[in-house]
Write a protein that holds these residues in place. Structure first.
Motif: not given
Lengths: 455, 455
Positions: B100, B438, B440-443, B445
């Motif tokens: 990540n 985890s 790379k981009k929170p959205e 996940a």
């Protein structure tokens, strides 16, 4: 073969559903009574829910605030604990139907199954904004809070990093106040030296409350003191704020005529409760009235209309025979109700009558951060360190009564001194909400996944 | 934006993969060295694995034996902790590839990712007979052990009830011995007053070992003492016993020419280990030799052949330059190896050479029940209470060194005095083996379910 020991007596059989404060105190009060008691719970432990936010924020472990029901009631030789789930009742045949065991006949039934989260018709918010009722909820909150810092440490995009370091707590009651204060302390104190690429003291913690002040049932000066204390910790308190949407790591909220959206990766729900499943069962089978939250409207002796042998206590009960609104859903009310019903049943065996239930309010408290609290003791309103000392002693008293959890107090004292949060383990996601069906036959055991969620 | 603080220096960059005993002691030893250290682990905590069986049996909570890596290394200003997973390396370009985050360049690489369970080609046994390596494993074992008593309390069929009260531990090494002893104590002491329809002292605990005695690497008299102590606790110790099948809540085993099957609802695996994923990565990229268990065969300075800047330490390493077999996979070896490599790297910067790694064995210990142990200290072989006192002091020493976990010791003392198991919470099944990616981009996940299991 079942109930070999407990069925030998001809004593009246009291069935208690739910091992929270209400059900457990009813059972405890019946220890030496000439009755047979069966306590049914779907979990094997009693949970000291007022401290659950400390598990969620990594100060305590689940076992610190939970005690196995069998241990608490081990010396009650008239009492059997069943790990099972009530699926229905027949109030005329006086029967309780269990998921995994033969039916139970009762002479008196005490229902104390409490409440769960309420999203006011927006159940789709549940995955984005988890609530705090169970041990699994608390571990999931803990995971989200600490994972947010970890994800921010990895995130190169400043806007995304900011969203990762924004925490929104919805609901300014005691749980919301306690959570917001604790998260602010985590960001500004506990973890501030632990990261290399982010400055955790830049984290934002927002507390949204729909009413005009936080802790609305408390006196106004308590609310003001609590708000001041939260702001000192760095919490951004927003009152008269209605959440209108939660989706895609953002909260949309209305303040008067203004509508705004804040990007927040961690959103925690502390805003509403709804009656548990047993409320509906009782309404279907006895036609008892439910209030808007689904709670059971009880008579002045905590029984339900037309069924003097069924009692509802604790958060599930709407008791409106004292004061100008129902008694609040807090542990002290549940405990007193449990003790009252136990006493009523023993007196009934003796042919004696008891008066209606009355509750003496010894006050209510909420803790803010490591060593501040607000307390409304009726005769006095306190805040700051003195209130916190009262708060901690009240909790010591109850915890020790249950299970000699002296160690918890030492742990706590240590954490308060060191500002440590030794229990900040990120463990595997528990909130898949596995429902473990205890089977009739072991080989048929199944695990059902109630829902799948994505973070 | 990444590594803003740590990249300012031109110091050599030491990357450590794995925050167990080996990796952590390497990092700790580099505290004041003129190097930049990056410690990568997929969990946010170090786990004190020698006490994991106490979590599995309900004496301790996960947080009691785990410390956040960031906290342990918080004062190491030259060290950054990354919560991430290494997916590959390039030993010629000296790069580590993370799941990540952007690649890391290293000047020296220390691999300390340990081992996981090994079912000797019978991976299908995994669901029926879980092993004990992670916190989630321990909570799953705890759930199974205590649920077995709960299910037995509900079960009217005597044969099924007997199967529910039969526990089989496969493997007579320290973990198996400790688990079997603890389960026997649970059944015969801790829970004996808690049930009404079953007599938990009738529970059977079987310990199966393939060799001719339990604790095979110990001196014979330790093995004999341990077996005697286990039998006193009510454990049925079966040596020269090979498990040939595990399925449908039954274990099939061979003793000489006899094959038998025992119905057992709870089967725990403590029999074998296999190298973690990084072993294969190293073999693929450097052509280093692996042993039969997949461990990396290391040079006498713990580096790998042809790559003097890559070191393998701890359970993942096969160090065969001392004695007639490889060093055992235990915490003290890993710690010493971590310290040795740290020292070697510092000396290398100073232009100094160090001799080959040598390990002084201070002995090995296994605990049996609440207050007995066997200890092989080389110069003396002890058993009983004296050995246990030595065992507990050795553990106090290491635990306190990490994290001032004095409280754990008090908790423990309390449990030993009261025979209590306050942490016997049955929590929701953690062993769905969620792998949290985890993102790379929170959205983006996602939660992946590796496997679903039924009990």
């Amino acid at each position: 073969m079942n109930n070999t020991q407990t069925k030998q007596t001809n004593h009246p059989h009291i069935v208690i559903v739910g091992g929270g404060f209400g059900g457990l105190y009813a059972a405890k009060s019946l220890k030496d009574a000439p009755v047979k008691v069966t306590l049914i719970d779907k979990r094997n432990f009693h949970l000291f829910q007022p401290l659950l936010y400390q598990v969620a924020t990594g100060t305590l472990s689940p076992a610190d605030i939970a005690s196995p029901l069998r241990v608490i009631l081990s010396k009650h030789k008239n009492t059997q604990v069943l790990l099972d789930k009530v699926v229905d009742i027949d109030p005329n045949a006086k029967k309780v139907f269990l998921e995994n065991r033969e039916d139970l006949d009762y002479d008196a039934l005490i229902v104390a199954t409490g409440v769960s989260h309420h999203y006011f018709g927006n159940d789709q918010w549940q995955n984005d904004a988890p609530g705090l009722k169970t041990v699994e909820d608390a571990l999931e909150m803990r995971r989200r809070i600490y994972m947010a810092f970890e994800a921010a440490e990895k995130e190169p995009d400043p806007a995304k990093r900011k969203a990762l370091l924004t925490f929104v707590v919805v609901g300014g009651g005691p749980t919301g106040v306690e959570l917001a204060g604790a998260i602010a302390e985590i960001a500004h104190e506990s973890v501030k030296d632990d990261f290399r690429d982010i400055d955790t003291t830049q984290a934002r913690v927002l507390l949204f409350e729909g009413m005009e002040r936080i802790l609305p049932p408390y006196p106004e000066e308590c609310s003001a003191d609590a708000q001041k204390a939260l702001e000192d910790l760095g919490v951004d308190v927003q009152t008269q704020t209605l959440v209108t949407n939660i989706a895609d790591n953002a909260v949309t909220y209305r303040q008067g005529d203004d509508t705004n959206t804040v990007d927040a990766h961690t959103i925690l729900w502390a805003a509403g409760v709804r009656a548990s499943f047993m409320g509906k069962v009782l309404a279907d089978r006895t036609e008892v009235e439910l209030d808007r939250a689904g709670r059971v409207v009880v008579e002045s002796d905590l029984s339900i209309k037309n069924y003097g042998d069924i009692f509802v206590i604790g958060d599930l009960a709407n008791f409106n025979h004292q004061g100008d609104r129902p008694l609040p859903g807090v542990a002290p009310v549940a405990m007193k109700e449990g003790e009252y019903v136990a006493d009523l049943l023993v007196k009934r065996i003796q042919g004696k009558a008891v008066g209606q239930f009355t509750y003496s309010d010894f006050g209510s408290m909420a803790v803010i951060g490591q060593n501040k609290a607000v307390a409304n003791l009726g005769f006095a309103k306190l805040s700051g360190f003195v209130a916190w000392v009262i708060w901690i002693f009240a909790h010591i008293y109850y915890l020790i009564e249950f299970d000699n959890k002296l160690v918890v107090m030492i742990q706590w004292a240590w954490n308060y001194i060191t500002l440590g949060r030794g229990a900040r383990l990120i463990t595997e996601k528990p909130s898949l909400q596995l429902e473990i069906e205890s089977p009739k036959k072991p080989e048929e055991a199944t695990v059902k996944t109630k829902e799948t969620v994505s973070v």
